[in-house]
Design a protein around this motif. Structure first.
Motif, short mmCIF file in Angstrom:
data_model
loop_
_atom_site.label_atom_id
_atom_site.label_comp_id
_atom_site.label_asym_id
_atom_site.label_seq_id
_atom_site.Cartn_x
_atom_site.Cartn_y
_atom_site.Cartn_z
N ARG A 124 0.84 -1.21 0.00
CA ARG A 124 0.00 0.00 0.00
C ARG A 124 0.87 1.25 0.00
NH1 ARG A 124 -2.87 -2.25 4.24
NH2 ARG A 124 -2.34 -0.51 5.60
N MET A 125 1.94 1.22 0.79
CA MET A 125 2.85 2.37 0.86
C MET A 125 3.39 2.69 -0.54
SD MET A 125 6.38 2.86 3.08
CE MET A 125 7.30 1.61 2.18
N MET A 126 3.84 1.69 -1.25
CA MET A 126 4.40 1.90 -2.59
C MET A 126 3.33 2.32 -3.59
SD MET A 126 7.63 1.53 -2.30
CE MET A 126 8.17 1.38 -3.99
N GLU A 127 2.16 1.74 -3.49
CA GLU A 127 1.06 2.06 -4.41
C GLU A 127 0.59 3.50 -4.24
OE1 GLU A 127 -3.62 0.90 -4.56
OE2 GLU A 127 -2.20 -0.76 -4.29
N LEU A 128 0.52 3.97 -2.99
CA LEU A 128 -0.01 5.29 -2.72
C LEU A 128 1.04 6.40 -2.79
CD1 LEU A 128 -2.36 4.36 0.26
CD2 LEU A 128 -3.03 4.89 -2.11
N ASN A 129 2.30 6.03 -2.89
CA ASN A 129 3.38 7.01 -2.87
C ASN A 129 4.37 6.75 -4.01
OD1 ASN A 129 2.87 8.51 -0.20
ND2 ASN A 129 2.74 6.35 0.36
N PRO A 130 4.03 7.23 -5.21
CA PRO A 130 4.88 6.93 -6.37
C PRO A 130 6.25 7.60 -6.33
CG PRO A 130 3.12 8.46 -6.96
CD PRO A 130 2.85 8.00 -5.55
N ASN A 131 6.48 8.48 -5.36
CA ASN A 131 7.79 9.10 -5.27
C ASN A 131 8.78 8.31 -4.42
OD1 ASN A 131 6.32 9.79 -2.93
ND2 ASN A 131 7.59 11.60 -2.58
#
Length: 153
Positions: A124-131
């Protein structure tokens, strides 16, 4: 705000046990109850004391795996920083978060119920934070010390 010796003693005692009665606090600090109450209220109003909380044993409520996560962000996309900071603030599994120097930009302390729970959280962290360029995770094997007490010497 300049802290007096009595203020520092109040802070030391409140950090040990915030459920101490006003009478006990006053007696241990050497003040009258009304004076101790005024000082305590002033410490809260001045945001020296941010809040009073109960410390819960994570193993007794299903949070058994602690992780240290070092996050490296894409530096050329500063407009994406606020969503990451919101995600950190709104995610209850993130216990602490620091902007850091060194290899990563942020270090997170995460408390998960299991490795699978952490894996879903990381997705979820990676999916919601593309930076997020990358992150590394260290599993805490043993806790030698845990605390929130701020020295007030």
């Amino acid at each position: 705000m300049a802290l007096t010796k009595a203020d520092r003693n109040i802070l030391r005692l409140m950090q040990q046990d915030a459920t101490i009665t006003l009478s006990e606090l006053a007696e241990q600090v050497g003040l009258s109850p009304s004076s101790a109450q005024r000082r305590l209220q002033k410490l809260r109003e001045d945001k020296v004391i941010l809040r009073d909380v109960s410390i819960v044993d994570p193993k007794k409520v299903g949070g058994a795996v602690s992780m240290l996560v070092e996050v490296e962000l894409e530096r050329d996309r500063p407009e994406l920083l606020p969503p990451f900071q919101r995600w950190v603030a709104e995610t209850p599994e993130v216990q602490e978060a620091w902007g850091t120097s060194g290899r990563g930009d942020y270090t997170l302390v995460i408390l998960a119920q299991s490795v699978d729970h952490f894996d879903a959280l990381a997705d979820r962290m990676m999916e919601l934070n593309p930076n997020i360029r990358k992150f590394t995770t260290s599993v805490v094997l043993k806790t030698l010390k845990r605390g929130l007490v701020v020295p007030v010497e």
